[in-house]
Design a protein around this motif. Structure first.
Motif, PDB file in Angstrom:
ATOM      1  N   GLY A 168      60.077  35.873  59.068  1.00 48.29           N
ATOM      2  CA  GLY A 168      58.837  36.535  58.672  1.00 48.29           C
ATOM      3  C   GLY A 168      58.296  35.947  57.390  1.00 48.29           C
ATOM      4  O   GLY A 168      59.020  35.300  56.637  1.00 48.29           O
ATOM      5  N   SER A 169      57.014  36.202  57.153  1.00 49.28           N
ATOM      6  CA  SER A 169      56.396  35.568  55.990  1.00 49.28           C
ATOM      7  C   SER A 169      56.294  36.510  54.796  1.00 49.28           C
ATOM      8  O   SER A 169      55.674  36.178  53.798  1.00 49.28           O
ATOM      9  CB  SER A 169      55.020  35.014  56.360  1.00 49.28           C
ATOM     10  N   SER A 170      56.925  37.698  54.880  1.00 50.29           N
ATOM     11  CA  SER A 170      56.962  38.553  53.691  1.00 50.29           C
ATOM     12  C   SER A 170      58.217  38.199  52.898  1.00 50.29           C
ATOM     13  O   SER A 170      59.090  37.479  53.380  1.00 50.29           O
ATOM     14  CB  SER A 170      56.983  40.028  54.080  1.00 50.29           C
ATOM     15  N   LYS A 171      58.305  38.730  51.695  1.00 48.59           N
ATOM     16  CA  LYS A 171      59.510  38.489  50.885  1.00 48.59           C
ATOM     17  C   LYS A 171      60.650  39.409  51.322  1.00 48.59           C
ATOM     18  O   LYS A 171      61.783  39.242  50.928  1.00 48.59           O
ATOM     19  CB  LYS A 171      59.210  38.752  49.406  1.00 48.59           C
ATOM     20  N   ARG A 172      60.313  40.431  52.086  1.00 52.05           N
ATOM     21  CA  ARG A 172      61.303  41.452  52.454  1.00 52.05           C
ATOM     22  C   ARG A 172      61.889  41.149  53.828  1.00 52.05           C
ATOM     23  O   ARG A 172      61.692  41.913  54.774  1.00 52.05           O
ATOM     24  CB  ARG A 172      60.618  42.820  52.458  1.00 52.05           C
ATOM     25  N   ALA A 187      68.549  38.981  46.384  1.00 45.18           N
ATOM     26  CA  ALA A 187      68.897  39.003  47.809  1.00 45.18           C
ATOM     27  C   ALA A 187      67.883  39.791  48.625  1.00 45.18           C
ATOM     28  O   ALA A 187      67.984  39.855  49.836  1.00 45.18           O
ATOM     29  CB  ALA A 187      70.298  39.575  47.995  1.00 45.18           C
ATOM     30  N   ASN A 188      66.914  40.390  47.956  1.00 47.43           N
ATOM     31  CA  ASN A 188      65.887  41.155  48.666  1.00 47.43           C
ATOM     32  C   ASN A 188      64.487  40.639  48.377  1.00 47.43           C
ATOM     33  O   ASN A 188      63.498  41.338  48.614  1.00 47.43           O
ATOM     34  CB  ASN A 188      65.999  42.636  48.292  1.00 47.43           C
ATOM     35  N   TYR A 189      64.392  39.455  47.841  1.00 45.56           N
ATOM     36  CA  TYR A 189      63.084  38.850  47.547  1.00 45.56           C
ATOM     37  C   TYR A 189      63.206  37.377  47.942  1.00 45.56           C
ATOM     38  O   TYR A 189      63.650  36.547  47.173  1.00 45.56           O
ATOM     39  CB  TYR A 189      62.777  38.995  46.053  1.00 45.56           C
ATOM     40  N   ASN A 190      62.901  37.096  49.181  1.00 46.99           N
ATOM     41  CA  ASN A 190      63.234  35.768  49.720  1.00 46.99           C
ATOM     42  C   ASN A 190      62.069  35.131  50.452  1.00 46.99           C
ATOM     43  O   ASN A 190      61.186  35.824  50.943  1.00 46.99           O
ATOM     44  CB  ASN A 190      64.400  35.884  50.716  1.00 46.99           C
ATOM     45  N   ASN A 191      62.125  33.836  50.544  1.00 53.41           N
ATOM     46  CA  ASN A 191      61.287  33.092  51.487  1.00 53.41           C
ATOM     47  C   ASN A 191      62.206  32.572  52.583  1.00 53.41           C
ATOM     48  O   ASN A 191      63.121  31.783  52.311  1.00 53.41           O
ATOM     49  CB  ASN A 191      60.611  31.897  50.800  1.00 53.41           C
ATOM     50  N   ALA A 206      65.174  40.561  54.307  1.00 47.85           N
ATOM     51  CA  ALA A 206      66.633  40.715  54.290  1.00 47.85           C
ATOM     52  C   ALA A 206      67.156  41.452  55.529  1.00 47.85           C
ATOM     53  O   ALA A 206      68.160  41.039  56.116  1.00 47.85           O
ATOM     54  CB  ALA A 206      67.072  41.420  53.015  1.00 47.85           C
ATOM     55  N   SER A 207      66.474  42.513  55.956  1.00 44.88           N
ATOM     56  CA  SER A 207      66.930  43.241  57.152  1.00 44.88           C
ATOM     57  C   SER A 207      66.787  42.367  58.384  1.00 44.88           C
ATOM     58  O   SER A 207      67.715  42.249  59.187  1.00 44.88           O
ATOM     59  CB  SER A 207      66.084  44.488  57.397  1.00 44.88           C
ATOM     60  N   ALA A 208      65.595  41.771  58.544  1.00 48.89           N
ATOM     61  CA  ALA A 208      65.348  40.942  59.734  1.00 48.89           C
ATOM     62  C   ALA A 208      66.345  39.790  59.798  1.00 48.89           C
ATOM     63  O   ALA A 208      66.793  39.403  60.893  1.00 48.89           O
ATOM     64  CB  ALA A 208      63.918  40.409  59.713  1.00 48.89           C
ATOM     65  N   ALA A 209      66.747  39.268  58.642  1.00 48.95           N
ATOM     66  CA  ALA A 209      67.661  38.116  58.626  1.00 48.95           C
ATOM     67  C   ALA A 209      69.064  38.480  59.076  1.00 48.95           C
ATOM     68  O   ALA A 209      69.890  37.589  59.336  1.00 48.95           O
ATOM     69  CB  ALA A 209      67.697  37.488  57.229  1.00 48.95           C
ATOM     70  N   GLN A 210      69.344  39.776  59.210  1.00 47.88           N
ATOM     71  CA  GLN A 210      70.673  40.166  59.720  1.00 47.88           C
ATOM     72  C   GLN A 210      70.877  39.682  61.157  1.00 47.88           C
ATOM     73  O   GLN A 210      71.992  39.604  61.645  1.00 47.88           O
ATOM     74  CB  GLN A 210      70.874  41.680  59.640  1.00 47.88           C
ATOM     75  N   ALA A 211      69.781  39.349  61.840  1.00 49.64           N
ATOM     76  CA  ALA A 211      69.897  38.824  63.210  1.00 49.64           C
ATOM     77  C   ALA A 211      70.483  37.403  63.223  1.00 49.64           C
ATOM     78  O   ALA A 211      70.886  36.908  64.279  1.00 49.64           O
ATOM     79  CB  ALA A 211      68.518  38.818  63.875  1.00 49.64           C
ATOM     80  N   LEU A 212      70.510  36.762  62.084  1.00 50.34           N
ATOM     81  CA  LEU A 212      71.041  35.387  62.020  1.00 50.34           C
ATOM     82  C   LEU A 212      72.538  35.405  62.350  1.00 50.34           C
ATOM     83  O   LEU A 212      73.327  36.086  61.699  1.00 50.34           O
ATOM     84  CB  LEU A 212      70.816  34.841  60.603  1.00 50.34           C
ATOM     85  N   LYS A 213      72.896  34.649  63.368  1.00 53.72           N
ATOM     86  CA  LYS A 213      74.298  34.613  63.791  1.00 53.72           C
ATOM     87  C   LYS A 213      74.951  33.413  63.101  1.00 53.72           C
ATOM     88  O   LYS A 213      74.540  32.272  63.350  1.00 53.72           O
ATOM     89  CB  LYS A 213      74.332  34.457  65.321  1.00 53.72           C
ATOM     90  N   ILE A 214      75.935  33.680  62.240  1.00 53.57           N
ATOM     91  CA  ILE A 214      76.456  32.575  61.418  1.00 53.57           C
ATOM     92  C   ILE A 214      77.852  32.080  61.838  1.00 53.57           C
ATOM     93  O   ILE A 214      78.386  31.185  61.214  1.00 53.57           O
ATOM     94  CB  ILE A 214      76.429  32.927  59.911  1.00 53.57           C
ATOM     95  N   ARG A 215      78.405  32.645  62.908  1.00 55.87           N
ATOM     96  CA  ARG A 215      79.638  32.089  63.494  1.00 55.87           C
ATOM     97  C   ARG A 215      79.523  32.225  65.004  1.00 55.87           C
ATOM     98  O   ARG A 215      79.137  33.314  65.454  1.00 55.87           O
ATOM     99  CB  ARG A 215      80.909  32.813  63.025  1.00 55.87           C
ATOM    100  N   PRO A 216      79.894  31.220  65.830  1.00 55.74           N
ATOM    101  CA  PRO A 216      80.247  29.896  65.325  1.00 55.74           C
ATOM    102  C   PRO A 216      79.018  29.207  64.742  1.00 55.74           C
ATOM    103  O   PRO A 216      77.886  29.498  65.140  1.00 55.74           O
ATOM    104  CB  PRO A 216      80.737  29.173  66.590  1.00 55.74           C
ATOM    105  N   TRP A 217      79.264  28.286  63.794  1.00 54.15           N
ATOM    106  CA  TRP A 217      78.163  27.531  63.184  1.00 54.15           C
ATOM    107  C   TRP A 217      78.614  26.079  63.046  1.00 54.15           C
ATOM    108  O   TRP A 217      79.659  25.816  62.457  1.00 54.15           O
ATOM    109  CB  TRP A 217      77.823  28.078  61.792  1.00 54.15           C
ATOM    110  N   THR A 218      77.824  25.193  63.599  1.00 57.79           N
ATOM    111  CA  THR A 218      78.189  23.784  63.480  1.00 57.79           C
ATOM    112  C   THR A 218      77.065  23.007  62.809  1.00 57.79           C
ATOM    113  O   THR A 218      75.900  23.401  62.854  1.00 57.79           O
ATOM    114  CB  THR A 218      78.470  23.151  64.861  1.00 57.79           C
ATOM    115  N   ILE A 219      77.456  21.899  62.217  1.00 55.86           N
ATOM    116  CA  ILE A 219      76.485  20.997  61.596  1.00 55.86           C
ATOM    117  C   ILE A 219      76.639  19.634  62.267  1.00 55.86           C
ATOM    118  O   ILE A 219      77.741  19.067  62.300  1.00 55.86           O
ATOM    119  CB  ILE A 219      76.748  20.889  60.079  1.00 55.86           C
ATOM    120  N   ARG A 220      75.546  19.167  62.816  1.00 56.01           N
ATOM    121  CA  ARG A 220      75.525  17.851  63.460  1.00 56.01           C
ATOM    122  C   ARG A 220      75.230  16.797  62.392  1.00 56.01           C
ATOM    123  O   ARG A 220      74.245  16.922  61.664  1.00 56.01           O
ATOM    124  CB  ARG A 220      74.433  17.862  64.538  1.00 56.01           C
ATOM    125  N   ILE A 221      76.087  15.798  62.283  1.00 51.79           N
ATOM    126  CA  ILE A 221      75.850  14.703  61.331  1.00 51.79           C
ATOM    127  C   ILE A 221      75.570  13.464  62.157  1.00 51.79           C
ATOM    128  O   ILE A 221      76.416  13.027  62.943  1.00 51.79           O
ATOM    129  CB  ILE A 221      77.072  14.495  60.411  1.00 51.79           C
TER     130      ILE A 221
END
Ligand code: MTE
Length: 320
Positions: free
Chosen positions: A88-92, A79-83, A94-109
Motif C-alpha cells: 500500500g502507498s500509505s505509511k501505515r 516500525a509503524n511509519y514505513n514505505n 505494518a498490519s498489511a505487511a503481516q501477509a508477507l511470508k518470510i519462510r521459506p525464503w530464498t535468494i537467487r544469485i
C-alpha cells in the motif's frame, strides 16, 4: 499515452496536509509509542512470529557507526511509519505487511557469477557474521530516522557470489507475488521493486545487508527477511525483502527511475543543496521528535566514508 502514477509525494502543493495537522500526527506517533508497547495492542509490526533466526539476535554492536548525537528513534515509531508499496502507498502498512511470508525464503544469485545459486536465508545467515550498527536514514520525502540495524556487510555477500571481474553493478530485486502483496496488483508500477549499486559502492564498508533491527529479526514492515541499507543515499535505494541479486555490466534501471526518471535517478546520494524538483532537501523532520527539523548534511553525514567513490564523476547526476 499518459499513465497516472500515484505516489505519496505526487501531491500538488494545495492538496498537501496543513502543517499543524501534519505535526499533530507526529505528536500522536510520539505519545502513541508508549501506548503501542502495551501487550494488548502490541502493533502487528512488532509482534514477531516464531522465526528460526531469533536466537541470532541481539548481535554485538560495532561501535564504529554512531549517530552524531541523535537518539535512536523509538521502535514503535519506526516500525509503524514505513514505505513498502507492495502493501500500500500509505505509511501505515505494518498490519498489511503481516501477509508477507518470510519462510521459506530464498535468494537467487545470478548473472555474471562463477556459479549461479539459490540460497535459503537461514543458510546464508550461517555463512556470515552478524553485527549491529546504528545508522541514520534519510528519506527523499525529507524525513529521517535512526535505527539499530543488524546484519552483515554487503561485501560478504559479494564474496559468497564470487562475481566475474567484469561485473560492474549489482541489481537487487524484491519478491513478486501479487496474491500476497496487494500493491503489486497496481499495474502502473514497474513491479517487482528493483534497485542497484556499483561494485565499488557494494565494496564500501557502509553498504549493509540488514536482517534484524532493535535486537530482533527484521519486522515485516521493515522489509524482512533481508533488505539493504546505504545510509549516504536516499531511503528509496534501501530495497526491502530481497529475493534476487544479479551481477551485471549494465547499469540497472531502478523502480523509481522507471516510474519517474526526471525526479529519481540511479545515484540518489543525499545533498541538502540539490532540491527535489518539487521540494527542498535542505532540512529533514526527525521521526519521533514532535516534528523537530534539523539541517540535512551532504552524504547524510557519511562523506568521510563515501565521498571518494564519486571523485571525477561530477558530470553524473549524483544527487537525486
Ligand atoms: N523496498 C520495497 N521493496 N518497496 C518499497 O516500497 N520503499 C523504499 C525503501 N525500500 C520500498 C523499499 C523507500 S521510499 C524508503 S524511504 C525505505 O524503504 C523505507 O524504509 P522503512 O519503511 O524501513 O523506513
Amino acid at each position: 499515452m499518459h499513465i497516472h502514477r500515484k505516489r505519496p509525494w505526487d501531491l500538488p502543493e494545495h492538496a498537501a496536509t496543513p502543517e499543524h495537522v501534519f505535526l499533530n500526527r507526529r505528536n500522536f506517533l510520539v505519545s502513541g509509542a508508549a501506548a503501542l508497547t502495551a501487550p494488548s495492542i502490541l502493533s502487528p509490526a512488532l509482534a514477531q512470529e516464531a522465526d528460526p533466526s531469533t536466537g541470532l539476535y541481539p548481535a554485538k554492536q560495532n561501535g564504529r557507526y554512531q549517530l552524531d548525537g541523535r537518539d535512536i528513534t523509538p521502535e514503535a515509531v519506526n516500525a509503524n511509519y514505513n514505505n513498502f508499496y507492495e502493501f500500500g502507498s500509505s505509511k501505515r502498512i505494518a498490519s498489511a505487511a503481516q501477509a508477507l511470508k518470510i519462510r521459506p525464503w530464498t535468494i537467487r544469485i545470478d548473472g555474471m557469477v562463477d556459479k549461479e545459486q539459490t540460497i535459503g536465508i537461514d543458510d546464508l545467515l550461517k555463512k556470515v557474521e552478524l553485527e549491529e550498527r546504528l545508522y541514520r536514514h534519510r528519506c527523499v520525502e525529507a524525513w529521517s530516522m535512526t535505527v539499530p540495524w543488524s546484519g552483515f556487510p554487503l561485501k560478504a555477500l559479494v564474496a559468497i557470489a564470487n562475481p566475474a571481474a567484469s561485473a560492474k553493478y549489482i541489481r537487487f530485486e524484491t519478491f513478486m507475488d501479487p496474491k500476497m502483496a496487494p500493491g503489486q496488483r497496481q499495474t502502473w508500477y514497474p513491479w517487482p521493486y528493483t534497485e542497484g549499486v556499483t561494485m565499488a559502492e557494494a565494496a564500501n564498508e557502509l553498504a549493509f545487508l540488514v536482517t534484524g533491527a532493535y535486537g530482533k529479526p527484521l519486522a515485516k514492515s521493515f522489509g524482512a527477511p533481508i533488505r539493504l541499507a546505504l545510509p549516504w543515499k536516499y531511503g528509496f535505494k534501501h530495497i526491502k525483502s530481497i529475493s534476487r541479486v544479479t551481477f551485471t555490466d549494465q547499469r540497472p534501471k531502478t523502480f523509481w527511475e522507471q516510474l519517474q526518471s526526471a525526479e529519481y535517478g540511479f545515484w540518489a546520494n543525499v545533498n541538502p543543496q540539490v532540491a527535489h524538483p518539487r521540494w527542498s532537501q535542505a532540512d529533514e523532520e526527525v521521526l519521533g521528535t514532535n516534528g523537530k527539523r534539523i539541517p540535512t548534511v551532504i552524504f547524510n553525514g557519511y562523506g568521510e566514508y563515501v565521498a571518494d567513490l564519486y571523485k571525477g564523476m561530477e558530470k553524473e547526476r549524483l544527487w537525486a
